[in-house]
Design a protein around this motif. Structure first.
Motif, PDB file in Angstrom:
ATOM      1  N   LEU A  63       0.975  -1.142  -0.345  1.00  0.00           N
ATOM      2  CA  LEU A  63      -0.204   0.132   0.668  1.00  0.00           C
ATOM      3  C   LEU A  63       0.499   0.656   0.279  1.00  0.00           C
ATOM      4  CD1 LEU A  63      -2.372  -0.885   2.952  1.00  0.00           C
ATOM      5  CD2 LEU A  63      -2.388  -0.744   0.776  1.00  0.00           C
ATOM      6  N   TRP A  64       0.168   2.315  -1.028  1.00  0.00           N
ATOM      7  CA  TRP A  64       0.948   3.357  -0.647  1.00  0.00           C
ATOM      8  C   TRP A  64       0.428   4.305   0.987  1.00  0.00           C
ATOM      9  CZ3 TRP A  64       4.803   5.345  -2.962  1.00  0.00           C
ATOM     10  CH2 TRP A  64       4.787   4.661  -4.848  1.00  0.00           C
ATOM     11  N   LEU A  65       1.447   4.417   1.621  1.00  0.00           N
ATOM     12  CA  LEU A  65       1.140   5.222   2.666  1.00  0.00           C
ATOM     13  C   LEU A  65       2.146   6.188   3.125  1.00  0.00           C
ATOM     14  CD1 LEU A  65       1.317   1.867   5.752  1.00  0.00           C
ATOM     15  CD2 LEU A  65      -0.745   3.288   4.190  1.00  0.00           C
ATOM     16  N   ILE A  66       1.668   7.594   4.566  1.00  0.00           N
ATOM     17  CA  ILE A  66       2.620   8.365   3.993  1.00  0.00           C
ATOM     18  C   ILE A  66       3.880   7.999   4.952  1.00  0.00           C
ATOM     19  CG2 ILE A  66       2.792  10.868   5.160  1.00  0.00           C
ATOM     20  CD1 ILE A  66       0.261  11.155   3.995  1.00  0.00           C
ATOM     21  N   ALA A  67       5.200   8.101   5.326  1.00  0.00           N
ATOM     22  CA  ALA A  67       5.875   7.620   6.663  1.00  0.00           C
ATOM     23  C   ALA A  67       6.878   8.981   7.253  1.00  0.00           C
ATOM     24  CB  ALA A  67       7.157   6.862   5.952  1.00  0.00           C
ATOM     25  N   ALA A  68       6.954   8.438   7.945  1.00  0.00           N
ATOM     26  CA  ALA A  68       7.518   9.999   8.573  1.00  0.00           C
ATOM     27  C   ALA A  68       8.650   9.732   9.847  1.00  0.00           C
ATOM     28  CB  ALA A  68       5.776  11.085   9.487  1.00  0.00           C
ATOM     29  N   ASN A  69       8.960  10.891  10.458  1.00  0.00           N
ATOM     30  CA  ASN A  69      10.237  10.663  11.382  1.00  0.00           C
ATOM     31  C   ASN A  69       9.615  11.842  12.427  1.00  0.00           C
ATOM     32  OD1 ASN A  69      11.556  10.325   9.360  1.00  0.00           O
ATOM     33  ND2 ASN A  69      12.106   9.040  10.535  1.00  0.00           N
ATOM     34  N   VAL A  70       9.980  11.059  13.765  1.00  0.00           N
ATOM     35  CA  VAL A  70       9.300  11.713  14.863  1.00  0.00           C
ATOM     36  C   VAL A  70      10.431  13.035  15.760  1.00  0.00           C
ATOM     37  CG1 VAL A  70       8.493  11.181  18.094  1.00  0.00           C
ATOM     38  CG2 VAL A  70       7.983   9.633  15.957  1.00  0.00           C
ATOM     39  N   HIS A  90       8.122  14.503  11.739  1.00  0.00           N
ATOM     40  CA  HIS A  90       8.415  15.798  10.550  1.00  0.00           C
ATOM     41  C   HIS A  90       8.687  14.561   9.590  1.00  0.00           C
ATOM     42  CE1 HIS A  90      12.767  14.183  11.197  1.00  0.00           C
ATOM     43  NE2 HIS A  90      12.021  14.222  12.265  1.00  0.00           N
ATOM     44  N   THR A  91       9.550  15.859   8.007  1.00  0.00           N
ATOM     45  CA  THR A  91       9.852  14.444   7.063  1.00  0.00           C
ATOM     46  C   THR A  91       8.457  13.894   6.517  1.00  0.00           C
ATOM     47  OG1 THR A  91      12.356  14.970   7.985  1.00  0.00           O
ATOM     48  CG2 THR A  91      11.684  14.111   5.877  1.00  0.00           C
ATOM     49  N   PHE A  92       7.618  14.004   6.744  1.00  0.00           N
ATOM     50  CA  PHE A  92       6.700  12.978   5.699  1.00  0.00           C
ATOM     51  C   PHE A  92       6.710  13.068   3.924  1.00  0.00           C
ATOM     52  CE2 PHE A  92       4.447  15.423   9.299  1.00  0.00           C
ATOM     53  CZ  PHE A  92       3.670  14.630  10.084  1.00  0.00           C
ATOM     54  N   ARG A  93       6.749  11.708   3.699  1.00  0.00           N
ATOM     55  CA  ARG A  93       7.146  10.959   1.926  1.00  0.00           C
ATOM     56  C   ARG A  93       5.869  10.078   2.207  1.00  0.00           C
ATOM     57  NH1 ARG A  93      10.835  10.607   5.966  1.00  0.00           N
ATOM     58  NH2 ARG A  93      10.824   8.463   5.904  1.00  0.00           N
ATOM     59  N   ALA A  94       5.761   9.794   0.435  1.00  0.00           N
ATOM     60  CA  ALA A  94       5.118   8.488   0.141  1.00  0.00           C
ATOM     61  C   ALA A  94       6.068   7.627  -0.213  1.00  0.00           C
ATOM     62  CB  ALA A  94       4.546   8.534  -0.821  1.00  0.00           C
ATOM     63  N   LYS A  95       5.625   6.838   0.150  1.00  0.00           N
ATOM     64  CA  LYS A  95       6.445   5.287   0.425  1.00  0.00           C
ATOM     65  C   LYS A  95       5.418   4.365   0.252  1.00  0.00           C
ATOM     66  CE  LYS A  95      10.155   2.790   3.385  1.00  0.00           C
ATOM     67  NZ  LYS A  95      10.950   2.620   2.186  1.00  0.00           N
ATOM     68  N   LEU A  96       6.085   3.413  -1.502  1.00  0.00           N
ATOM     69  CA  LEU A  96       5.105   1.726  -0.859  1.00  0.00           C
ATOM     70  C   LEU A  96       5.423   1.228   0.362  1.00  0.00           C
ATOM     71  CD1 LEU A  96       3.271   0.825  -3.418  1.00  0.00           C
ATOM     72  CD2 LEU A  96       4.864   0.148  -4.335  1.00  0.00           C
ATOM     73  N   VAL A  97       5.012   0.451   0.992  1.00  0.00           N
ATOM     74  CA  VAL A  97       4.868   0.044   2.324  1.00  0.00           C
ATOM     75  C   VAL A  97       4.937  -1.842   1.749  1.00  0.00           C
ATOM     76  CG1 VAL A  97       4.343  -0.784   4.520  1.00  0.00           C
ATOM     77  CG2 VAL A  97       4.739   1.396   3.333  1.00  0.00           C
ATOM     78  N   TYR A  98       5.782  -2.597   2.455  1.00  0.00           N
ATOM     79  CA  TYR A  98       5.917  -4.038   2.019  1.00  0.00           C
ATOM     80  C   TYR A  98       5.579  -4.686   3.618  1.00  0.00           C
ATOM     81  CZ  TYR A  98       6.782  -2.872  -3.014  1.00  0.00           C
ATOM     82  OH  TYR A  98       7.406  -2.875  -3.778  1.00  0.00           O
ATOM     83  N   ALA A 104      -1.716  10.281  -5.019  1.00  0.00           N
ATOM     84  CA  ALA A 104      -2.760  10.919  -3.752  1.00  0.00           C
ATOM     85  C   ALA A 104      -1.579  10.870  -2.174  1.00  0.00           C
ATOM     86  CB  ALA A 104      -3.710  10.175  -3.160  1.00  0.00           C
ATOM     87  N   ALA A 105      -0.702   9.957  -1.981  1.00  0.00           N
ATOM     88  CA  ALA A 105      -0.641   9.950  -0.932  1.00  0.00           C
ATOM     89  C   ALA A 105       0.632  11.106  -0.808  1.00  0.00           C
ATOM     90  CB  ALA A 105       0.088   8.798  -0.241  1.00  0.00           C
ATOM     91  N   ARG A 106       1.127  11.078  -2.019  1.00  0.00           N
ATOM     92  CA  ARG A 106       2.175  12.636  -2.087  1.00  0.00           C
ATOM     93  C   ARG A 106       1.148  13.890  -1.720  1.00  0.00           C
ATOM     94  NH1 ARG A 106       7.272  12.285  -5.355  1.00  0.00           N
ATOM     95  NH2 ARG A 106       7.754   9.910  -6.039  1.00  0.00           N
ATOM     96  N   GLY A 107       0.678  14.077  -1.827  1.00  0.00           N
ATOM     97  CA  GLY A 107      -0.062  15.433  -1.776  1.00  0.00           C
ATOM     98  C   GLY A 107      -0.662  15.360  -0.759  1.00  0.00           C
ATOM     99  N   MET A 108      -0.989  14.661  -0.072  1.00  0.00           N
ATOM    100  CA  MET A 108      -1.481  14.292   1.745  1.00  0.00           C
ATOM    101  C   MET A 108       0.117  14.584   2.646  1.00  0.00           C
ATOM    102  SD  MET A 108      -3.462  14.495   3.744  1.00  0.00           S
ATOM    103  CE  MET A 108      -5.022  14.067   3.424  1.00  0.00           C
ATOM    104  N   ALA A 109       1.039  14.663   1.893  1.00  0.00           N
ATOM    105  CA  ALA A 109       2.244  14.196   2.818  1.00  0.00           C
ATOM    106  C   ALA A 109       3.037  15.592   2.936  1.00  0.00           C
ATOM    107  CB  ALA A 109       3.862  13.314   2.052  1.00  0.00           C
ATOM    108  N   GLU A 110       2.661  16.370   1.491  1.00  0.00           N
ATOM    109  CA  GLU A 110       2.864  17.830   1.656  1.00  0.00           C
ATOM    110  C   GLU A 110       1.670  18.472   2.016  1.00  0.00           C
ATOM    111  OE1 GLU A 110       2.268  19.039  -2.550  1.00  0.00           O
ATOM    112  OE2 GLU A 110       4.563  17.406  -3.153  1.00  0.00           O
ATOM    113  N   LEU A 111       1.059  18.743   2.691  1.00  0.00           N
ATOM    114  CA  LEU A 111      -0.062  18.740   3.348  1.00  0.00           C
ATOM    115  C   LEU A 111       0.209  18.863   4.608  1.00  0.00           C
ATOM    116  CD1 LEU A 111      -2.602  20.677   3.458  1.00  0.00           C
ATOM    117  CD2 LEU A 111      -4.149  17.650   3.453  1.00  0.00           C
TER     118      LEU A 111
END
Length: 142
Positions: free
Chosen positions: A9-16, A79-87, A105-112
Motif C-alpha cells: 500500500l501507499w502510505l505516508i512515512a514520517a519521523n518523530v 516531520h519529513t512526511f513522504r509517500a512510501k510503498l510499504v511491503y 494521492a499519498a504525495r499530496g497528503m504528505a505535502e499537506l
C-alpha cells in the motif's frame, strides 16, 4: 511477492521529532514522544481532527518494547512526511483498508501534513523558546 502476503500500500512515512517543547509555555524539552523515540520512523495510516489534521493514527516501533504499535500522535510531533510503498506485513495488517490509493494521492497528503505540522509547531506554545533551545523547529531553522 510470496503467496498469501498482503498487497503493498501507499502510505505516508514520517519521523518523530528528536526534541519537542513541553510544559508551561513550552519551556521544557523532552525527547521524542511518550510512545516513540526521537527520530523513529512511523507510518501514517489515518488522519482526523477536522480539516486541520491535528491528529494522525500512526504505526511504528514502540519506545520501550520495540514492538509494532498503533497509536494516535499529534501532527506537530512528526516531520519529513513522504509517500512510501510499504511491503511490511506488520504495518499492512495494522493499516487496514487503503487510505491513499495512488502514489500521487499519498504525495499530496504528505505535502499537506508537512505544512500542517510546521504550522502546529509554530503556534502550539505561545511563549518564547528556552535558551538554548534544541527543539525540532530551532534545530531545522523552521
Amino acid at each position: 511477492m510470496t503467496p498469501g502476503a498482503p498487497e503493498p500500500l501507499w502510505l505516508i512515512a514520517a519521523n518523530v521529532v528528536r526534541w519537542r517543547r513541553y510544559g508551561d509555555m513550552g519551556q521544557e524539552l523532552r525527547p521524542g514522544t511518550k510512545a516513540y523515540r526521537g527520530g523513529a520512523k512511523v507510518y501514517v495510516v489515518g488522519t482526523y481532527g477536522g480539516m486541520g489534521h491535528e491528529q494522525l493514527t500512526t504505526v511504528g516501533r514502540g519506545r520501550h518494547s520495540a514492538r509494532w504499535i498503533t497509536i494516535d500522535t499529534a501532527t506537530r510531533h512528526l516531520h519529513t512526511f513522504r509517500a512510501k510503498l510499504v511491503y511490511a506485513p506488520a504495518v499492512l495488517r495494522r493499516a487496514g483498508a487503503p487510505v491513499w490509493a495512488t502514489e500521487e494521492a499519498a504525495r499530496g497528503m504528505a505535502e499537506l501534513l508537512d505544512r500542517v505540522a510546521r504550522n502546529e509547531r509554530r503556534g502550539y506554545h505561545g511563549g518564547a523558546h528556552p535558551e538554548p533551545c534544541s527543539c525540532h523547529a530551532c534545530l531545522t531553522g523552521e
